[in-house]
Enzyme design. Sequence first.
Site, PDB file in Angstrom:
ATOM      1  N   HIS A   1       0.825  -1.205   0.000  1.00  0.00           N
ATOM      2  CA  HIS A   1       0.000   0.000   0.000  1.00  0.00           C
ATOM      3  C   HIS A   1       0.862   1.259   0.000  1.00  0.00           C
ATOM      4  O   HIS A   1       0.621   2.182  -0.794  1.00  0.00           O
ATOM      5  CB  HIS A   1      -0.911  -0.013   1.230  1.00  0.00           C
ATOM      6  CG  HIS A   1      -1.744   1.213   1.389  1.00  0.00           C
ATOM      7  ND1 HIS A   1      -2.995   1.347   0.821  1.00  0.00           N
ATOM      8  CD2 HIS A   1      -1.513   2.384   2.034  1.00  0.00           C
ATOM      9  CE1 HIS A   1      -3.493   2.537   1.116  1.00  0.00           C
ATOM     10  NE2 HIS A   1      -2.605   3.176   1.856  1.00  0.00           N
ATOM     11  N   GLU A   2       1.872   1.302   0.863  1.00  0.00           N
ATOM     12  CA  GLU A   2       2.703   2.501   0.958  1.00  0.00           C
ATOM     13  C   GLU A   2       3.564   2.694  -0.287  1.00  0.00           C
ATOM     14  O   GLU A   2       3.710   3.808  -0.788  1.00  0.00           O
ATOM     15  CB  GLU A   2       3.581   2.429   2.219  1.00  0.00           C
ATOM     16  CG  GLU A   2       2.807   2.377   3.527  1.00  0.00           C
ATOM     17  CD  GLU A   2       1.856   3.553   3.697  1.00  0.00           C
ATOM     18  OE1 GLU A   2       2.102   4.626   3.105  1.00  0.00           O
ATOM     19  OE2 GLU A   2       0.854   3.389   4.427  1.00  0.00           O
TER      20      GLU A   2
ATOM     21  N   HIS B   1       1.615   4.270  -3.117  1.00  0.00           N
ATOM     22  CA  HIS B   1       1.485   5.729  -3.072  1.00  0.00           C
ATOM     23  C   HIS B   1       2.638   6.387  -3.826  1.00  0.00           C
ATOM     24  O   HIS B   1       2.437   7.351  -4.585  1.00  0.00           O
ATOM     25  CB  HIS B   1       1.484   6.224  -1.620  1.00  0.00           C
ATOM     26  CG  HIS B   1       0.162   6.124  -0.936  1.00  0.00           C
ATOM     27  ND1 HIS B   1      -0.996   6.678  -1.445  1.00  0.00           N
ATOM     28  CD2 HIS B   1      -0.184   5.559   0.255  1.00  0.00           C
ATOM     29  CE1 HIS B   1      -2.002   6.459  -0.615  1.00  0.00           C
ATOM     30  NE2 HIS B   1      -1.544   5.765   0.415  1.00  0.00           N
TER      31      HIS B   1
ATOM     32  N   GLU C   1      -6.169   6.654  -1.578  1.00  0.00           N
ATOM     33  CA  GLU C   1      -6.096   5.507  -0.677  1.00  0.00           C
ATOM     34  C   GLU C   1      -6.639   4.246  -1.355  1.00  0.00           C
ATOM     35  O   GLU C   1      -6.044   3.171  -1.261  1.00  0.00           O
ATOM     36  CB  GLU C   1      -6.878   5.794   0.606  1.00  0.00           C
ATOM     37  CG  GLU C   1      -6.198   6.769   1.539  1.00  0.00           C
ATOM     38  CD  GLU C   1      -4.876   6.241   2.062  1.00  0.00           C
ATOM     39  OE1 GLU C   1      -4.843   5.091   2.527  1.00  0.00           O
ATOM     40  OE2 GLU C   1      -3.882   6.979   2.003  1.00  0.00           O
TER      41      GLU C   1
END
Length: 272
Positions: free
Chosen positions: A136-137, A140, A199
């Site tokens: 997820h990070e 980004h 997100e």
Amino acid sequence: MNIKSRLILMGLIVLIISCAKNPFTGKNTMALVPNSEIFPSSFQQYNTFLNENKVVKGTKDAQRVESIGMKIKVAAEKWLNSNGNVGYLKDYKWEYNLVESKEVNAWCMPGGKIVFYTGILPICKDDAGMATVMGHEVAHALANHGQQRMSAGMLQQLGAVGVGVATGNKSEETQQIAMTAYGATTQLGGMLPFSRAHESEADMIGLTLMAIAGYNPDTAVAFWERMASNSGGQAPPEFLSTHPSSSTRIAEIKKLIPQAKAEAAKFGVKFK
């Protein structure tokens, strides 16, 4: 042409010429500030943060953060290369650090600078949980969400200038009301939904990355359920938040899992 019209025209021109394509979604995104300017600043801020905080080195958990981060990075390279984006990561300087903090969080700065706080490790529980967060990070950073947020902020400021010009001949009270209304409208109707969309996009990309790296994306559901339980129901209403609600996020992830598995299968990684 009056000043107001010129500002509107300038804003449109900036939007048209300052776009980049997201290689994961195929969509055009705002890129008012190039990564060649963002990355050096990001790297400097990251080093400053590490110097001012307790970085955990040499432990099993620190090694896991780095090992899982490298696997996610390799997965990203495979996926990008297979989709005709060879060299996309050439300016990224990957670094993975575990930092001592009770905060239940992790983040990735533009250019691939990642921090895990020790406080999130019990929620991660295992390597698959850590891969969920790492994917997820990293997503980004890969999708240039920092660049897009910066661009959106610049447009918001440009709009505020336009409001100021448009109400310049009005009373001070009218100007204040107009500016307050503009700020609330752009925040609730623009910036917050923009952040929530990032997100959700990071969830989608992250699931695929963890799957290609060999971690079953089904486990992401359990991780986000643990995160929801940990929050104790203290999160603000979704429309006031930069993040989707836990229920929205978990429901979306469940729908995305088959897609992530299908992408992983292209690289010979299969799950039941």
